[in-house]
Scaffold this active site. Structure first.
Site, PDB file in Angstrom:
ATOM      1  N   HIS A  47       0.823  -1.219   0.000  1.00 46.07           N
ATOM      2  CA  HIS A  47       0.000   0.000   0.000  1.00 46.07           C
ATOM      3  C   HIS A  47       0.855   1.267   0.000  1.00 46.07           C
ATOM      4  O   HIS A  47       0.416   2.323   0.434  1.00 46.07           O
ATOM      5  CB  HIS A  47      -0.952  -0.002   1.208  1.00 46.07           C
TER       6      HIS A  47
ATOM      7  N   CYS B 186       4.557  15.485  -4.266  1.00 47.17           N
ATOM      8  CA  CYS B 186       3.836  16.666  -4.761  1.00 47.17           C
ATOM      9  C   CYS B 186       2.825  16.218  -5.811  1.00 47.17           C
ATOM     10  O   CYS B 186       3.161  15.473  -6.735  1.00 47.17           O
ATOM     11  CB  CYS B 186       4.821  17.673  -5.379  1.00 47.17           C
TER      12      CYS B 186
ATOM     13  N   GLY C  94      -0.800 -10.473  11.832  1.00 49.66           N
ATOM     14  CA  GLY C  94      -1.470  -9.227  12.209  1.00 49.66           C
ATOM     15  C   GLY C  94      -2.279  -8.548  11.123  1.00 49.66           C
ATOM     16  O   GLY C  94      -2.303  -7.327  11.054  1.00 49.66           O
TER      17      GLY C  94
HETATM   18  P1  OAD Z   1      -6.699  -4.279  10.429  1.00 53.08           P
HETATM   19  O1  OAD Z   1      -6.768  -3.150  11.374  1.00 53.08           O
HETATM   20  O2  OAD Z   1      -7.850  -4.518   9.541  1.00 53.08           O
HETATM   21  O3  OAD Z   1      -6.462  -5.639  11.224  1.00 53.08           O
HETATM   22  C1  OAD Z   1      -5.503  -5.741  12.247  1.00 53.08           C
HETATM   23  C2  OAD Z   1      -5.389  -7.205  12.635  1.00 53.08           C
HETATM   24  O4  OAD Z   1      -4.340  -7.320  13.565  1.00 53.08           O
HETATM   25  C3  OAD Z   1      -6.652  -7.793  13.288  1.00 53.08           C
HETATM   26  O5  OAD Z   1      -6.934  -9.044  12.713  1.00 53.08           O
HETATM   27  C4  OAD Z   1      -6.242  -7.941  14.749  1.00 53.08           C
HETATM   28  O6  OAD Z   1      -6.874  -9.074  15.378  1.00 53.08           O
HETATM   29  C5  OAD Z   1      -4.752  -8.168  14.621  1.00 53.08           C
HETATM   30  N1  OAD Z   1      -3.958  -7.783  15.796  1.00 53.08           N
HETATM   31  C6  OAD Z   1      -4.204  -6.818  16.726  1.00 53.08           C
HETATM   32  N2  OAD Z   1      -3.215  -6.767  17.629  1.00 53.08           N
HETATM   33  C7  OAD Z   1      -2.312  -7.712  17.272  1.00 53.08           C
HETATM   34  C8  OAD Z   1      -1.056  -8.152  17.806  1.00 53.08           C
HETATM   35  N3  OAD Z   1      -0.516  -7.605  18.912  1.00 53.08           N
HETATM   36  N4  OAD Z   1      -0.418  -9.150  17.152  1.00 53.08           N
HETATM   37  C9  OAD Z   1      -0.930  -9.715  16.053  1.00 53.08           C
HETATM   38  N5  OAD Z   1      -2.101  -9.341  15.502  1.00 53.08           N
HETATM   39  C10 OAD Z   1      -2.776  -8.349  16.097  1.00 53.08           C
HETATM   40  O7  OAD Z   1      -5.333  -4.084   9.609  1.00 53.08           O
HETATM   41  P2  OAD Z   1      -4.932  -4.649   8.171  1.00 53.08           P
HETATM   42  O8  OAD Z   1      -5.361  -6.048   7.997  1.00 53.08           O
HETATM   43  O9  OAD Z   1      -3.496  -4.332   7.987  1.00 53.08           O
HETATM   44  O10 OAD Z   1      -5.457  -0.029   3.811  1.00 53.08           O
HETATM   45  O11 OAD Z   1      -5.792  -3.715   7.225  1.00 53.08           O
HETATM   46  C11 OAD Z   1      -5.640  -3.846   5.840  1.00 53.08           C
HETATM   47  C12 OAD Z   1      -5.782  -2.499   5.176  1.00 53.08           C
HETATM   48  O12 OAD Z   1      -7.011  -1.876   5.584  1.00 53.08           O
HETATM   49  C13 OAD Z   1      -4.735  -1.485   5.574  1.00 53.08           C
HETATM   50  O13 OAD Z   1      -3.525  -1.625   4.872  1.00 53.08           O
HETATM   51  C14 OAD Z   1      -5.407  -0.183   5.236  1.00 53.08           C
HETATM   52  C15 OAD Z   1      -6.756  -0.478   5.858  1.00 53.08           C
HETATM   53  O14 OAD Z   1      -7.808   0.271   5.433  1.00 53.08           O
HETATM   54  C16 OAD Z   1      -5.433   1.185   3.250  1.00 53.08           C
HETATM   55  O15 OAD Z   1      -5.420   2.193   3.930  1.00 53.08           O
HETATM   56  C17 OAD Z   1      -5.439   1.196   1.762  1.00 53.08           C
END
Ligand code: OAD
Length: 284
Positions: free
Chosen positions: A156, A164, A224
């Site tokens: 991402h 800019c 995560g």
């Molecule tokens: P999320 O916020 O959707 O998910 C976070 C995950 O991390 C969840 O499944 C939690 O259970 C897990 N989690 C929380 N604490 C943890 C820990 N200490 N160890 C391991 N896991 C843990 O984040 P992403 O999956 O990265 O995109 O989200 C995907 C995309 O959605 C992001 O890149 C972003 C967002 O909108 C854009 O902005 C384009």
């Protein structure tokens, strides 16, 4: 690399599998209710020791222990804000000052000082041990590189740079003066993060390399991520369908857990990675 037709045929089969009765599925190696955490850590260390090419796919959860909030779930950014209102490219183009004020300024303050945690360091250690080749990350915080991983695909994009919107010149985010919002380039153009907003394409090179890496690996660690944002969430599916083992590390189940992952190690990424590295050190 598999031809696209083979990939979509397999994807189609996966969709078909979803409507078959659960008795159809081959027995999983683990019943998660019966297996304890220590056994899964040992299994992961053994699987890593046996694997040739290892890739990791990471999401916001790996950085929560560095003080960066996740997007979904408790304390997540999307609990406070509607992503379509402040993280969509149309919202930014409509009112860049609003998006800078509400979202980007806060992210800058957090990311300017965030440091890699044990989970990032664990993945860097796996590379040092000759085990892990590539990290595909949905995160834009640069913490994998800061920890020492050398092949990081930023699916991402990155928050380390601002671009800019007029002349495409790049500026290091930590050095951008935000006394005036939105900050501007010397040419007068508005600066935006060099990251992907909702509604934008995944950088072509990141997409291409991730698919190739997912196809080629023997084992994918999925750390995560809620695995709900596509196409990033497809990478473990591609890995699995290409014959790789998929191991999830997450305190919660995800859509991958029952359909794609070989097993889920339920826990915080830092603690789980520390235990896996320790076990791996005893085996190899
Ligand atoms: P999320 O916020 O959707 O998910 C976070 C995950 O991390 C969840 O499944 C939690 O259970 C897990 N989690 C929380 N604490 C943890 C820990 N200490 N160890 C391991 N896991 C843990 O984040 P992403 O999956 O990265 O995109 O989200 C995907 C995309 O959605 C992001 O890149 C972003 C967002 O909108 C854009 O902005 C384009």
């Amino acid at each position: 690399m598999k031809p696209l037709a083979t990939y979509f045929k397999k994807k189609y089969n996966t969709v078909l599998n979803r409507i078959l009765p659960s008795s159809y599925y081959p027995t999983r190696p683990f019943n998660l209710n019966e297996v304890n955490m220590d056994d899964l850590i040992t299994q992961a260390a053994e699987d890593l020791a046996a694997a040739g090419k290892v890739t990791a796919l990471t999401g916001a959860g790996i950085s929560t222990e560095s003080g960066i909030p996740p997007f979904r779930g408790k304390g997540g950014l999307w609990e406070r804000f509607d992503p379509m209102e402040i993280a969509h490219i149309d919202a930014f183009l409509r009112d860049p000052a609003k998006v800078w004020t509400i979202l980007i300024k806060e992210m800058k303050a957090i990311m300017d000082t965030a440091k890699p945690n044990d989970a990032h360091k664990g993945l860097a250690r796996l590379e040092e041990m000759g085990k892990l080749e590539t990290v595909i990350t949905q995160n834009i915080d640069g913490l994998h590189q800061a920890a020492g991983n050398t092949d990081v695909i930023e699916f991402h994009g990155t928050f380390a740079w601002q671009r800019c919107m007029d002349c495409s010149r790049k500026f290091e985010t930590s050095k951008v003066d935000i006394s005036e919002i939105p900050p501007r380039c010397s040419c007068g153009g508005i600066l935006r993060p060099d990251a992907v907003f909702f509604g934008e394409m995944i950088p072509q090179d990141a997409m291409w390399r991730s698919r190739q890496t997912a196809t080629d690996c023997d084992l994918m660690l999925v750390v995560g991520t809620s695995a709900v944002v596509h196409p990033a969430a497809l990478m473990p599916v591609i890995a699995k369908e290409s014959g790789a083992k998929v191991i999830e590390i997450n305190p919660e189940k995800t859509p991958l857990t029952d359909e794609t992952s070989d097993y889920l190690i339920k826990g915080g990424a830092g603690d789980v990675m520390n235990q896996i590295i320790e076990k791996l050190g005893q085996i190899s």
